[in-house]
Scaffold this active site. Structure first.
Site, PDB file in Angstrom:
ATOM      1  N   LEU A 260       0.835  -1.215   0.000  1.00  0.00           N
ATOM      2  CA  LEU A 260       0.000   0.000   0.000  1.00  0.00           C
ATOM      3  C   LEU A 260       0.864   1.256   0.000  1.00  0.00           C
ATOM      4  O   LEU A 260       0.468   2.278  -0.573  1.00  0.00           O
ATOM      5  CB  LEU A 260      -0.946  -0.006   1.201  1.00  0.00           C
ATOM      6  CG  LEU A 260      -2.087  -1.030   1.109  1.00  0.00           C
ATOM      7  CD1 LEU A 260      -2.898  -1.049   2.392  1.00  0.00           C
ATOM      8  CD2 LEU A 260      -3.002  -0.737  -0.063  1.00  0.00           C
ATOM      9  N   GLU A 384      -7.522   2.644  -0.087  1.00  0.00           N
ATOM     10  CA  GLU A 384      -6.095   2.735   0.290  1.00  0.00           C
ATOM     11  C   GLU A 384      -5.921   3.521   1.585  1.00  0.00           C
ATOM     12  O   GLU A 384      -4.941   4.242   1.758  1.00  0.00           O
ATOM     13  CB  GLU A 384      -5.289   3.402  -0.828  1.00  0.00           C
ATOM     14  CG  GLU A 384      -5.473   2.709  -2.150  1.00  0.00           C
ATOM     15  CD  GLU A 384      -4.248   1.988  -2.622  1.00  0.00           C
ATOM     16  OE1 GLU A 384      -3.300   1.853  -1.823  1.00  0.00           O
ATOM     17  OE2 GLU A 384      -4.250   1.535  -3.761  1.00  0.00           O
TER      18      GLU A 384
HETATM   19  P1  TGC Z   1      -0.270  -1.844  13.210  1.00  0.00           P
HETATM   20  O1  TGC Z   1      -0.240  -2.640  14.483  1.00  0.00           O
HETATM   21  O2  TGC Z   1      -0.020  -0.385  13.247  1.00  0.00           O
HETATM   22  O3  TGC Z   1       0.765  -2.499  12.170  1.00  0.00           O
HETATM   23  C1  TGC Z   1       0.812  -3.895  11.935  1.00  0.00           C
HETATM   24  C2  TGC Z   1       2.163  -4.191  11.302  1.00  0.00           C
HETATM   25  O4  TGC Z   1       2.273  -3.509  10.054  1.00  0.00           O
HETATM   26  C3  TGC Z   1       3.393  -2.597  10.087  1.00  0.00           C
HETATM   27  N1  TGC Z   1       2.980  -1.411   9.335  1.00  0.00           N
HETATM   28  C4  TGC Z   1       3.477  -1.111   8.126  1.00  0.00           C
HETATM   29  N2  TGC Z   1       4.401  -1.720   7.381  1.00  0.00           N
HETATM   30  C5  TGC Z   1       4.686  -1.180   6.185  1.00  0.00           C
HETATM   31  N3  TGC Z   1       4.048  -0.069   5.732  1.00  0.00           N
HETATM   32  C6  TGC Z   1       3.108   0.553   6.444  1.00  0.00           C
HETATM   33  N4  TGC Z   1       2.481   1.612   5.961  1.00  0.00           N
HETATM   34  C7  TGC Z   1       2.784   0.035   7.711  1.00  0.00           C
HETATM   35  N5  TGC Z   1       1.891   0.382   8.693  1.00  0.00           N
HETATM   36  C8  TGC Z   1       2.030  -0.501   9.673  1.00  0.00           C
HETATM   37  C9  TGC Z   1       3.630  -2.317  11.544  1.00  0.00           C
HETATM   38  O5  TGC Z   1       4.954  -1.915  11.765  1.00  0.00           O
HETATM   39  C10 TGC Z   1       3.345  -3.686  12.131  1.00  0.00           C
HETATM   40  O6  TGC Z   1       4.462  -4.519  11.844  1.00  0.00           O
HETATM   41  P2  TGC Z   1       4.919  -5.674  12.879  1.00  0.00           P
HETATM   42  O7  TGC Z   1       6.152  -6.245  12.282  1.00  0.00           O
HETATM   43  O8  TGC Z   1       5.116  -4.997  14.189  1.00  0.00           O
HETATM   44  O9  TGC Z   1       3.771  -6.658  12.916  1.00  0.00           O
HETATM   45  O10 TGC Z   1      -1.646  -2.135  12.481  1.00  0.00           O
HETATM   46  P3  TGC Z   1      -3.135  -1.881  12.969  1.00  0.00           P
HETATM   47  O11 TGC Z   1      -3.816  -3.207  12.990  1.00  0.00           O
HETATM   48  O12 TGC Z   1      -3.155  -1.019  14.210  1.00  0.00           O
HETATM   49  O13 TGC Z   1      -3.794  -1.061  11.739  1.00  0.00           O
HETATM   50  C11 TGC Z   1      -3.419   0.173  11.402  1.00  0.00           C
HETATM   51  C12 TGC Z   1      -3.431   0.297   9.880  1.00  0.00           C
HETATM   52  C13 TGC Z   1      -2.130   0.921   9.485  1.00  0.00           C
HETATM   53  C14 TGC Z   1      -3.536  -1.086   9.242  1.00  0.00           C
HETATM   54  C15 TGC Z   1      -4.562   1.107   9.409  1.00  0.00           C
HETATM   55  O14 TGC Z   1      -4.251   2.374   9.814  1.00  0.00           O
HETATM   56  C16 TGC Z   1      -4.709   1.187   7.916  1.00  0.00           C
HETATM   57  O15 TGC Z   1      -3.829   1.579   7.144  1.00  0.00           O
HETATM   58  N6  TGC Z   1      -5.924   0.920   7.479  1.00  0.00           N
HETATM   59  C17 TGC Z   1      -6.288   1.164   6.103  1.00  0.00           C
HETATM   60  C18 TGC Z   1      -6.494  -0.109   5.372  1.00  0.00           C
HETATM   61  C19 TGC Z   1      -6.253   0.124   3.913  1.00  0.00           C
HETATM   62  O16 TGC Z   1      -5.584   1.034   3.477  1.00  0.00           O
HETATM   63  N7  TGC Z   1      -6.793  -0.757   3.105  1.00  0.00           N
HETATM   64  C20 TGC Z   1      -6.555  -0.652   1.692  1.00  0.00           C
HETATM   65  C21 TGC Z   1      -7.094  -1.864   0.981  1.00  0.00           C
HETATM   66  S1  TGC Z   1      -6.426  -2.035  -0.648  1.00  0.00           S
HETATM   67  C22 TGC Z   1      -7.188  -0.815  -1.521  1.00  0.00           C
HETATM   68  O17 TGC Z   1      -7.923  -0.020  -1.057  1.00  0.00           O
HETATM   69  C23 TGC Z   1      -6.872  -0.807  -2.946  1.00  0.00           C
HETATM   70  S2  TGC Z   1      -7.748   0.339  -3.895  1.00  0.00           S
HETATM   71  C24 TGC Z   1      -6.770   0.266  -5.241  1.00  0.00           C
HETATM   72  C25 TGC Z   1      -7.199   1.019  -6.391  1.00  0.00           C
HETATM   73  O18 TGC Z   1      -8.251   0.694  -6.984  1.00  0.00           O
HETATM   74  O19 TGC Z   1      -6.424   1.948  -6.786  1.00  0.00           O
HETATM   75  P1  FAD Z   2     -14.829   1.345   7.282  1.00  0.00           P
HETATM   76  O1  FAD Z   2     -13.506   0.817   7.697  1.00  0.00           O
HETATM   77  O2  FAD Z   2     -16.037   0.651   7.767  1.00  0.00           O
HETATM   78  O3  FAD Z   2     -14.896   2.882   7.699  1.00  0.00           O
HETATM   79  C1  FAD Z   2     -16.118   3.605   7.770  1.00  0.00           C
HETATM   80  C2  FAD Z   2     -15.810   4.994   8.364  1.00  0.00           C
HETATM   81  O4  FAD Z   2     -15.291   4.831   9.689  1.00  0.00           O
HETATM   82  C3  FAD Z   2     -14.738   5.745   7.565  1.00  0.00           C
HETATM   83  O5  FAD Z   2     -15.056   7.103   7.513  1.00  0.00           O
HETATM   84  C4  FAD Z   2     -13.477   5.545   8.394  1.00  0.00           C
HETATM   85  O6  FAD Z   2     -12.543   6.607   8.229  1.00  0.00           O
HETATM   86  C5  FAD Z   2     -14.059   5.526   9.796  1.00  0.00           C
HETATM   87  N1  FAD Z   2     -13.185   4.815  10.751  1.00  0.00           N
HETATM   88  C6  FAD Z   2     -12.805   3.504  10.731  1.00  0.00           C
HETATM   89  N2  FAD Z   2     -11.990   3.236  11.758  1.00  0.00           N
HETATM   90  C7  FAD Z   2     -11.839   4.387  12.445  1.00  0.00           C
HETATM   91  C8  FAD Z   2     -11.099   4.778  13.607  1.00  0.00           C
HETATM   92  N3  FAD Z   2     -10.301   3.904  14.248  1.00  0.00           N
HETATM   93  N4  FAD Z   2     -11.200   6.043  14.045  1.00  0.00           N
HETATM   94  C9  FAD Z   2     -11.968   6.963  13.377  1.00  0.00           C
HETATM   95  N5  FAD Z   2     -12.675   6.660  12.268  1.00  0.00           N
HETATM   96  C10 FAD Z   2     -12.608   5.394  11.822  1.00  0.00           C
HETATM   97  N6  FAD Z   2      -9.758  -3.006  -1.059  1.00  0.00           N
HETATM   98  C11 FAD Z   2      -8.892  -3.983  -1.461  1.00  0.00           C
HETATM   99  O7  FAD Z   2      -8.428  -4.775  -0.652  1.00  0.00           O
HETATM  100  N7  FAD Z   2      -8.539  -4.099  -2.770  1.00  0.00           N
HETATM  101  C12 FAD Z   2      -9.019  -3.274  -3.726  1.00  0.00           C
HETATM  102  O8  FAD Z   2      -8.653  -3.400  -4.904  1.00  0.00           O
HETATM  103  C13 FAD Z   2      -9.950  -2.255  -3.344  1.00  0.00           C
HETATM  104  N8  FAD Z   2     -10.527  -1.455  -4.286  1.00  0.00           N
HETATM  105  C14 FAD Z   2     -11.527  -0.600  -3.919  1.00  0.00           C
HETATM  106  C15 FAD Z   2     -12.250   0.074  -4.905  1.00  0.00           C
HETATM  107  C16 FAD Z   2     -13.306   0.921  -4.549  1.00  0.00           C
HETATM  108  C17 FAD Z   2     -14.096   1.588  -5.617  1.00  0.00           C
HETATM  109  C18 FAD Z   2     -13.610   1.130  -3.180  1.00  0.00           C
HETATM  110  C19 FAD Z   2     -14.709   2.057  -2.775  1.00  0.00           C
HETATM  111  C20 FAD Z   2     -12.902   0.457  -2.207  1.00  0.00           C
HETATM  112  C21 FAD Z   2     -11.870  -0.420  -2.560  1.00  0.00           C
HETATM  113  N9  FAD Z   2     -11.185  -1.176  -1.586  1.00  0.00           N
HETATM  114  C22 FAD Z   2     -10.292  -2.153  -1.965  1.00  0.00           C
HETATM  115  C23 FAD Z   2     -11.610  -1.117  -0.191  1.00  0.00           C
HETATM  116  C24 FAD Z   2     -11.118   0.123   0.557  1.00  0.00           C
HETATM  117  O9  FAD Z   2      -9.769   0.027   0.862  1.00  0.00           O
HETATM  118  C25 FAD Z   2     -11.990   0.270   1.804  1.00  0.00           C
HETATM  119  O10 FAD Z   2     -13.270   0.695   1.379  1.00  0.00           O
HETATM  120  C26 FAD Z   2     -11.393   1.260   2.801  1.00  0.00           C
HETATM  121  O11 FAD Z   2     -10.182   0.767   3.332  1.00  0.00           O
HETATM  122  C27 FAD Z   2     -12.370   1.584   3.933  1.00  0.00           C
HETATM  123  O12 FAD Z   2     -12.928   0.432   4.468  1.00  0.00           O
HETATM  124  P2  FAD Z   2     -14.529   0.337   4.645  1.00  0.00           P
HETATM  125  O13 FAD Z   2     -15.155   0.701   3.350  1.00  0.00           O
HETATM  126  O14 FAD Z   2     -14.830  -1.008   5.210  1.00  0.00           O
HETATM  127  O15 FAD Z   2     -14.893   1.452   5.676  1.00  0.00           O
END
Ligand code: TGC
Ligand code: FAD
Length: 405
Positions: A260, A384
């Site tokens: 990511l 993301e």
């Molecule tokens: P936390 O305990 O903070 O971390 C767990 C482990 O991960 C390490 N870590 C990282 N490593 C590399 N890069 C980073 N950015 C990292 N952030 C954290 C951390 O050091 C730890 O490692 P270890 O060795 O100690 O185990 O994790 P947490 O469970 O408290 O969660 C916090 C976190 C960072 C996961 C949350 O803030 C977060 O980023 N949530 C967002 C989830 C997200 O971005 N999902 C994206 C899904 S993919 C997507 O959306 C694709 S769309 C693509 C498109 O269409 O363009």
């Molecule tokens: P939730 O996590 O349920 O969040 C809902 C609301 O609560 C948000 O406003 C959030 O900011 C807030 N919230 C959550 N936790 C906290 C907190 N601790 N404190 C304060 N506020 C909080 N994922 C993939 O894995 N692969 C993909 O290719 C991918 N593509 C995507 C394409 C599209 C078009 C979309 C819409 C999403 C895609 N995603 C993908 C998923 C995307 O990464 C998630 O939608 C995103 O990470 C948010 O998760 P959620 O939708 O479950 O929202």
């Protein structure tokens, strides 16, 4: 909307994209000749092959699959990965510039490229075995294979560590169960990089191939955003996957989060592209559209909007140029990337909203790209890592205190 052939679309729309880039602080002078050459060639490809068809596909809510080869030839799939695997062998700044040019046209198309390069090819390169790299990377770079990335689940979005998708040992294979949701490229992907827990509860990456029994990818319909990008679910019902498909090089949440970092970086550039297109469209419209006997661009309120857009775009361009350097030096931190993704996507969304207003009623039509950018950016600010999640990442960086839990 009636059916139109690709030939008709190109014939009626070619040459209509009159986008002119804006570089108020001369950032071009900080780029190498190669970076500019590649950026300009992607810009030309976008104008010639993508712009004429994008609105049609977005209105139909369909991914324009005819562009896959063009995207690959433009170097959009894994430009930052080594050329020995058929990838671009380019620096991160060039990668960013390519994402900027793609998203200048449509965030959904940039999404397809981001997922392919940063979320499918990158983990295979970074965490895969040499055999896995040689098996998958050349096909993914050429567009012969398309991929998707499964992290998010129905009940675990911002908190991916809570995932329930899992696999159990079955000799030479593992048996995978669970479901992923909101997955870009899923409906047509040949391979999926899926993050799942093993029997010890540790997160591992596993390459699942289309055609494996029990694996399906139903499409998600009725989106008002990213309509030219295909989104779907990944459903695993006792899917037997060879152990050879597990990525050996990483365990834990840091695996997907490392990928990511690369994708979020690309988004921070892509968002500038969308903002530039909205700004350019509004600027030109403001000079042509007359009300009260003069161009609306002559009114102070409209000038304020344009001046603020230019200011925010310029700040983001400088931010990204520096972030590109840090990426190339391997020094960019996740928090620095969060700052850029959060700032730039929000900046682009606000510019899209302002630009939409500057076009009045015309702003809501498909005659102009602004409403499409605006709706797309609602996804970009969510995926993301949401806007608020990136704020919390920054908050933790500043204070050392974790506000997630
Ligand atoms: P936390 O305990 O903070 O971390 C767990 C482990 O991960 C390490 N870590 C990282 N490593 C590399 N890069 C980073 N950015 C990292 N952030 C954290 C951390 O050091 C730890 O490692 P270890 O060795 O100690 O185990 O994790 P947490 O469970 O408290 O969660 C916090 C976190 C960072 C996961 C949350 O803030 C977060 O980023 N949530 C967002 C989830 C997200 O971005 N999902 C994206 C899904 S993919 C997507 O959306 C694709 S769309 C693509 C498109 O269409 O363009
Ligand atoms: P939730 O996590 O349920 O969040 C809902 C609301 O609560 C948000 O406003 C959030 O900011 C807030 N919230 C959550 N936790 C906290 C907190 N601790 N404190 C304060 N506020 C909080 N994922 C993939 O894995 N692969 C993909 O290719 C991918 N593509 C995507 C394409 C599209 C078009 C979309 C819409 C999403 C895609 N995603 C993908 C998923 C995307 O990464 C998630 O939608 C995103 O990470 C948010 O998760 P959620 O939708 O479950 O929202």
């Amino acid at each position: 909307m009636h059916e139109q052939s690709l030939e008709d679309l190109y014939a009626s729309n070619r040459g209509k994209d009159r986008y002119e880039p804006t570089d108020f602080y001369g950032i071009d002078e900080l780029l190498t000749d190669e970076q500019k050459l590649i950026r300009d060639s992607v810009r030309e490809w976008v104008k010639r092959d993508l712009s004429p068809i994008i609105e049609y596909y977005a209105q139909r809510s369909e991914f324009p699959s005819s562009i896959i080869k063009g995207l690959a030839d433009a170097g959009a799939f894994g430009p930052q990965l080594p050329s020995e695997y058929g990838c671009g062998g380019l620096d991160y700044t060039t990668y960013g510039l390519i994402m900027q040019e793609l998203e200048r046209c449509d965030s959904g198309v940039r999404s397809t490229a981001s997922v392919q390069g940063s979320l499918v090819m990158y983990p295979i390169y970074k965490f895969g075995s040499e055999e896995q790299r040689r098996k998958y990377l050349p096909g993914l770079a050429s567009g012969a294979l398309m991929g998707c990335f499964g992290l998010t689940e129905p009940d675990h979005g911002s908190n991916p560590g809570g995932m329930v998708t899992n696999y159990t040992d079955a000799g030479e294979d593992v048996i995978l169960n669970g479901a992923k949701m909101w997955i870009s490229n899923a409906p047509f992907a040949d391979v999926a990089v899926v993050w799942a827990k093993n029997e010890q509860g540790k997160i591992k990456g596993i390459i699942v191939e289309r055609g494996m029994e029990g694996f399906s990818t139903p499409e998600t319909h009725n989106k008002w955003s990213l309509r030219a990008s295909a989104t779907g679910e990944l459903v695993f019902n006792d899917v037997r996957v060879p152990k050879a498909n597990i990525l050996p090089g990483v365990e834990g949440l840091k695996g997907p989060l490392t990928c990511l970092n690369s994708a979020r970086y690309g988004i921070s550039w892509g968002a500038i592209g969308a903002a530039l297109d909205c700004y350019d469209t509004a600027r030109r419209y403001s000079l042509q559209r007359e009300q009260f006997g003069r161009p609306i661009g002559g009114f102070q309120l409209q000038q304020k909007k344009l001046a603020e857009m230019l200011t925010e775009i310029t700040k983001a361009q400088i931010l990204n140029w520096r972030l590109g350097q840090l990426m190339d030096q391997g020094r960019a931190t996740p928090a620095q990337i969060s700052l850029a993704k959060r700032n730039n996507v929000n900046m682009a969304l606000e510019i899209a909203r302002e630009a939409r207003q500057m076009l009045g009623g015309m702003g809501i039509t498909g005659e102009y790209p602004i409403m499409r950018h605006m709706m797309n950016l609602e996804s970009v600010i969510t995926y993301e890592g949401t806007h608020d999640i990136h704020l919390l990442i920054l908050g933790m960086e500043i204070t050392g205190l974790n506000a997630f839990v």
